[in-house]
Design an enzyme around this catalytic site. Structure first.
Site, PDB file in Angstrom:
ATOM      1  CB  CYS A  62      -1.634   9.554  -4.259  1.00 31.89           C
ATOM      2  SG  CYS A  62      -1.541   8.560  -2.756  1.00 31.89           S
ATOM      3  CB  ALA A  65       2.050   6.335  -2.883  1.00 30.71           C
ATOM      4  NE  ARG A  96       9.210   1.814  -1.971  1.00 25.76           N
ATOM      5  CZ  ARG A  96      10.033   2.322  -2.883  1.00 25.76           C
ATOM      6  NH1 ARG A  96       9.656   2.647  -3.941  1.00 25.76           N
ATOM      7  NH2 ARG A  96      11.272   2.552  -2.719  1.00 25.76           N
ATOM      8  CG  HIS A 195       9.249  11.289  -3.764  1.00 27.79           C
ATOM      9  ND1 HIS A 195       9.312  11.166  -5.115  1.00 27.79           N
ATOM     10  CD2 HIS A 195       8.814  10.098  -3.288  1.00 27.79           C
ATOM     11  CE1 HIS A 195       8.933   9.948  -5.465  1.00 27.79           C
ATOM     12  NE2 HIS A 195       8.618   9.281  -4.374  1.00 27.79           N
TER      13      HIS A 195
HETATM   14  S1  SF4 Z   1      -4.314   6.160  -1.606  1.00 32.24           S
HETATM   15 FE1  SF4 Z   1      -5.277   7.317   0.063  1.00 32.24          FE
HETATM   16  S2  SF4 Z   1      -4.048   9.190   0.226  1.00 32.24           S
HETATM   17 FE2  SF4 Z   1      -3.612   8.297  -1.804  1.00 32.24          FE
HETATM   18  S3  SF4 Z   1      -5.074   9.302  -3.214  1.00 32.24           S
HETATM   19 FE3  SF4 Z   1      -6.018   7.383  -2.488  1.00 32.24          FE
HETATM   20  S4  SF4 Z   1      -7.260   8.032  -0.708  1.00 32.24           S
HETATM   21 FE4  SF4 Z   1      -5.790   9.663  -1.113  1.00 32.24          FE
END
Ligand code: SF4
Lengths: 482, 74
Positions: A62, A65, A96, A195
């Site tokens: 996402c 991330a 990472r 990014h």
């Molecule tokens: S990891 Fe966290 S920020 Fe990313 S989609 Fe899931 S809930 Fe949303």
């Protein structure tokens, strides 16, 4: 198995697509292609950067991330708050392998997880107060941090918290940069937008901070952009650049610091490794500060040599001469590596599925070892990534964008590569199928793979995995033909 | 109207970049390309067409400018 023809590859794609319902098939068809080097523009043959279909197993991440995990996370002297519920940060913490020097918890914070740990009441009443309190606590407990970034998780955007206001106020009180990043996970189709958002936040809140302060520059100041120091990658890169006579004034962002980022506009040339995640800021610096940027590739001696010469072309004759010396110095060492491993790896076929730059950048390194990449794909690539990939891949090889679990498995079953390179989620599936596998995100707890030093390790790892005796032991004795 | 960025590509031609959609493309033709008058209709390699208000050529590339979408490729 010999190389497949165009028709065979096309037939394979059609066969794999057959199990999908009509609509899904049409959509997925656009993301799978047979490589044709004569195509100039990738969008004529492959669609990318589109929303994944509900119901398929995508391997994407996402926006959070992309921002926290990739771009901001490795900046070691800042504290990055995962703002929202605890899970997003905790489950991705230190995954990472961005190496750094420093004392964790004192002046470096790379592997720690800071979170505002949202509870129901924060969702209902808003979390701005909690965030302000958290920042004050951080300042008390970790006074040596150089700044704070607030990485928004999904709920922040949903409940409409005003993290910008909190940041501005806190920045004044602390007299340190506090950067709000609107990288809520639901934005965009993959980590790629994360990014972009992270780059924009750096542009707006960090990059110009030292524009007016003095800096003792040299004509040889360069920066390393888009190297996250996974297993020490950026260090291996840096030593080579320094041997050439260049001065590396910033590392973005592996083992990087806030001060380095702020000083980047003083560089003469930005060296861009991961184009996907940091082209935005490189373009911006080219426009605003007139700093050219250059994409380079530090995987495998052939590509390294080309890149070194291209880098040297930006500088005067001393650097050019030094560069030739560096190349000559490492050539016999690299030849020794190739002599040792090529006989063991020659002719082996590899399928890759990674993100960022690797689906195309590592091809050269495999070719140096006599191996062939027969399929590759990006988790979150865009058209410009595929434009750059088509030329690197052989004709009639497979290209797959945002591949689904099913497609990847079926492709591997049919193409029967000798090695698969992808991420942790794919690793055990393929290992259980008896196919040698390397994680190509985290270098499978090894590394560095960049630069000359990295190539020796890369070659050893590939050999160690591929020629491991365990692969012939996977069938239990009672299932073996008598 | 969208913000776009015009850059030089490696072959010396113009390159188009649309940050909002992360779209990178070659520019096949630009209506006006002289120091005094620059811009106008630009045709992208991918098939789209954009319009930049004609203006004196920028002193330096890359250059960000507002452009109108006349015809999109997709
Ligand atoms: S990891 Fe966290 S920020 Fe990313 S989609 Fe899931 S809930 Fe949303």
């Amino acid at each position: 198995m010999t190389a497949m023809t165009r028709e065979e590859t096309q037939a394979l794609i059609q066969e794999v697509l057959e199990v999908y319902p009509e609509k899904a098939r049409k959509d997925r068809e656009k993301h799978l292609a047979v490589n044709d080097q004569s195509v100039e523009q990738s969008k004529k043959c492959i669609t990318s950067n589109r929303k994944s279909l509900p119901g398929v197993m995508t391997i994407r991440g996402c926006a959070y991330a992309g921002s926290k995990g990739v771009v901001w996370g490795p900046i070691k002297d800042m504290i990055h708050i995962s703002h929202g519920p605890v899970g997003c940060g905790q489950y991705s913490r230190a995954g990472r392998r961005n190496y750094y020097v420093g004392t964790t918890g004192v002046n470096a914070f790379g592997t720690m997880n800071f979170t505002s740990d949202f509870q129901e009441k924060d969702i209902v009443f808003g979390g701005d107060k909690k965030l302000a309190k958290l920042i004050t606590e951080i300042e008390g407990l970790f006074p040596l941090h150089k700044g704070i970034s607030i990485q928004s998780e999904c709920p922040i955007g949903l409940i409409g918290d005003d993290i910008e206001a909190v940041s501005k106020k806190a920045a004044k009180e602390l007299n340190k940069p506090v950067v709000p990043v609107r990288c809520e996970g639901f934005r965009g189709v993959s980590q790629s937008l994360g990014h972009h958002i992270a780059n924009d936040a750096i542009r707006d809140w960090v990059l110009g901070n030292r524009d007016t302060s003095a800096f003792e520059s040299t004509p040889y100041d360069v920066t390393i952009i888009g190297d996250y120091n996974i297993g020490g990658d950026a260090w291996a890169t840096r030593t080579i650049l320094e041997e050439m006579g260049l001065r590396v004034i910033a590392q973005w962002s592996g083992d990087g610091t806030l001060a380095e980022m702020e000083n980047t506009p003083k560089a003469k040339l930005n060296l861009l490794h991961c184009y996907r995640s940091m082209n935005y800021i490189s373009r911006h610096m080219e426009e605003k500060y007139g700093i050219p940027y250059m994409e380079y590739n530090f995987f495998g001696p052939t590509k390294i040599e080309n890149s070194l010469r291209e880098i040297a072309a930006f500088f005067d004759d001393t650097i050019k001469a030094n560069t030739e010396k560096v190349i000559a110095k490492y050539k016999p060492m690299m030849q020794a590596v190739i002599d040792k491993y090529k006989p063991r790896l020659e002719g082996k076929r590899v399928m890759l599925y990674v993100g960022g730059l690797r689906p195309r950048h590592v091809i050269g390194a495999y070719e140096d070892l006599g191996m062939e990449v027969v399929g590759t794909g990006y988790e979150f690539g865009h058209n410009d990534d595929y434009d750059r990939t088509i030329k690197e891949m052989g004709n009639a090889t497979l290209l797959y964008d945002d591949v689904t679990g099913l497609e990847f498995e079926e492709f591997v079953k049919r193409v029967k590569p000798d090695l698969v390179g992808s991420g942790i989620k794919e690793k055990f599936i393929f290992q259980k199928m008896g196919i040698p596998f390397r994680q190509m995100h985290s270098w499978d707890y090894s590394g560095p793979y960049h630069s000359y030093d990295g190539f020796a390790i890369f070659a050893r790892d590939m050999d160690m995995t591929l020629n491991n005796p365990c692969w012939s032991q996977l069938t239990p004795p009672w299932k073996k033909a008598a | 109207m969208a913000n776009i960025m015009i850059q030089r590509d490696s072959k010396g031609g113009y390159q188009f970049y649309l940050p909002k959609r992360d779209l990178e493309d070659g520019i096949d033709s630009m209506e006006f390309d002289t120091p005094e008058k620059w811009g106008g209709e630009i045709k992208l390699s991918g098939g789209g067409t954009y319009y930049i208000e004609p203006q004196p050529a920028p002193a330096r590339l890359p250059f960000s400018v507002r452009a109108k979408r006349i015809d999109a490729a997709e």
